[in-house]
Design a protein around this motif. Structure first.
Motif, mmCIF file in Angstrom:
data_model
loop_
_atom_site.group_PDB
_atom_site.id
_atom_site.type_symbol
_atom_site.label_atom_id
_atom_site.label_comp_id
_atom_site.label_asym_id
_atom_site.label_seq_id
_atom_site.Cartn_x
_atom_site.Cartn_y
_atom_site.Cartn_z
ATOM 1 N N SER A 33 0.819 -1.219 0.000
ATOM 2 C CA SER A 33 0.000 0.000 0.000
ATOM 3 C C SER A 33 0.849 1.264 0.000
ATOM 4 C CB SER A 33 -0.877 0.019 1.259
ATOM 5 O OG SER A 33 -0.055 0.114 2.422
ATOM 6 N N ARG A 35 2.096 2.400 2.742
ATOM 7 C CA ARG A 35 1.926 3.056 4.052
ATOM 8 C C ARG A 35 3.217 3.140 4.858
ATOM 9 N NH1 ARG A 35 -3.094 0.800 3.493
ATOM 10 N NH2 ARG A 35 -4.824 2.215 3.962
ATOM 11 N N VAL A 38 5.674 5.668 3.197
ATOM 12 C CA VAL A 38 5.174 7.038 3.377
ATOM 13 C C VAL A 38 5.381 7.478 4.827
ATOM 14 C CG1 VAL A 38 3.020 8.379 3.461
ATOM 15 C CG2 VAL A 38 3.618 7.092 1.405
ATOM 16 N N SER A 42 7.494 10.715 6.055
ATOM 17 C CA SER A 42 6.926 11.750 6.947
ATOM 18 C C SER A 42 7.763 11.905 8.198
ATOM 19 C CB SER A 42 5.539 11.388 7.470
ATOM 20 O OG SER A 42 4.684 11.112 6.490
ATOM 21 N N LEU A 58 0.871 3.869 -4.838
ATOM 22 C CA LEU A 58 0.538 4.113 -3.430
ATOM 23 C C LEU A 58 -0.965 4.097 -3.247
ATOM 24 C CD1 LEU A 58 2.647 7.317 -2.523
ATOM 25 C CD2 LEU A 58 3.330 4.921 -2.257
ATOM 26 N N GLU A 59 -1.413 3.579 -2.123
ATOM 27 C CA GLU A 59 -2.838 3.679 -1.780
ATOM 28 C C GLU A 59 -3.090 4.751 -0.743
ATOM 29 O OE1 GLU A 59 -4.071 -0.349 -0.973
ATOM 30 O OE2 GLU A 59 -3.472 -0.811 -3.037
ATOM 31 N N VAL A 60 -2.051 5.486 -0.381
ATOM 32 C CA VAL A 60 -2.194 6.591 0.569
ATOM 33 C C VAL A 60 -1.576 7.832 -0.062
ATOM 34 C CG1 VAL A 60 -2.230 5.180 2.655
ATOM 35 C CG2 VAL A 60 -0.038 5.878 1.703
ATOM 36 N N GLU A 61 -1.947 9.004 0.496
ATOM 37 C CA GLU A 61 -1.406 10.253 -0.029
ATOM 38 C C GLU A 61 0.046 10.408 0.408
ATOM 39 O OE1 GLU A 61 -2.821 12.743 -1.965
ATOM 40 O OE2 GLU A 61 -4.330 11.165 -2.262
ATOM 41 N N GLU A 187 -2.710 -1.012 8.912
ATOM 42 C CA GLU A 187 -2.302 0.260 9.527
ATOM 43 C C GLU A 187 -1.119 0.079 10.462
ATOM 44 O OE1 GLU A 187 -3.489 3.134 8.686
ATOM 45 O OE2 GLU A 187 -5.193 2.426 7.497
#
Ligand code: C5P
Length: 220
Positions: A33, A35, A38, A42, A58-61, A187
């Motif tokens: 994903s 995640r 990313v 961050s 990516l499945e997330v911003e 998550e």
């Protein structure tokens, strides 16, 4: 965490899953994903680093404020990370890179009427990007690989990780177990970090952001 212990450092992070095209509408991909990668980007940015995020699917911003380089295939990712890593202090290869790609990409859709009841795809190996980066690594650059494995036995998992670390030649290997409902699209994450030579230097579980900070602690 209020510290900026990565101030002035250039950090390159790869994230997400590569997609290898079969024809104009189909690809071979994986369930990454993006995640965890990313989260590392961050966290590194929050700690003061200048971050380049090389993003496969990516499945997330992606986080704001990072330099974003979007790629699809393993070969595109190789080109982007090779370029970005020239000036990098830290390179974290979180992306799930396809080990193989179709030997040929068709210009037109593959048709059932032509293939019949079985269809055999020929695949060719992609270069091992991490091993390539390790062979060209500058003094002082820290290179981190990931290994997502489905091995259920913990000691066999560590053994797999040690072998992979030796084969790749990175400074650290972040090992995690993945499965149908674990690791990739979730998550939270649970990891063991091995350093060159094979010692376990850290174990962490929790949100992907907290795991990201623990991994950066080890790198720092
Ligand atoms: O061999 P495996 O795919 O398990 O290795 C995982 C690690 O190697 C990850 O850090 C991944 O980004 C990297 N990798 C690579 N080039 C490949 C396959 C994986 O750099 N062709």
């Amino acid at each position: 965490r209020g510290g900026v212990d990565l101030a002035g450092k250039r950090v390159v992070v790869t994230a997400g899953g590569t997609r290898e095209p079969l024809d104009p509408v189909r690809f071979l991909g994986n369930r990454s994903s993006g995640r965890q990668g990313v989260a590392i980007a961050s966290a590194a940015q929050a700690r003061g680093a200048e971050v380049v995020l090389i993003a496969a699917h990516l499945e997330v911003e992606p986080p704001e404020g990072v330099e974003l380089v979007e790629v699809q295939t393993a070969l595109e990712l190789e080109e982007a990370v090779t370029e970005a890593s020239r000036a990098a202090d830290i390179v974290v290869m979180t992306a799930a890179v396809a080990d193989y790609r179709p030997a040929e990409t068709r210009d037109a859709k593959i048709k059932k009427s032509e293939a019949g009841q079985t269809l055999t795809l020929e695949l060719v190996a992609n270069p091992d990007i991490l091993a390539g980066l390790a062979s060209r690594k500058r003094d002082g650059q820290v290179l981190v690989g990931f290994a997502a494995e489905t091995e259920p036995d913990p000691s066999a998992l560590i053994e797999l990780g040690r072998n992979k670390l030796a084969a790749k030649g990175s400074d650290f290997l972040v090992l995690n177990q993945v499965g149908w409902s674990q690791g990739f699209a979730t998550e939270s994450n649970e990891v063991v970090v091995l350093r060159k030579g094979g010692d376990i230097v850290m174990e962490a579980s929790g949100s992907k952001l907290s795991v990201a900070d623990r991994i950066l602690d080890v790198i720092v």
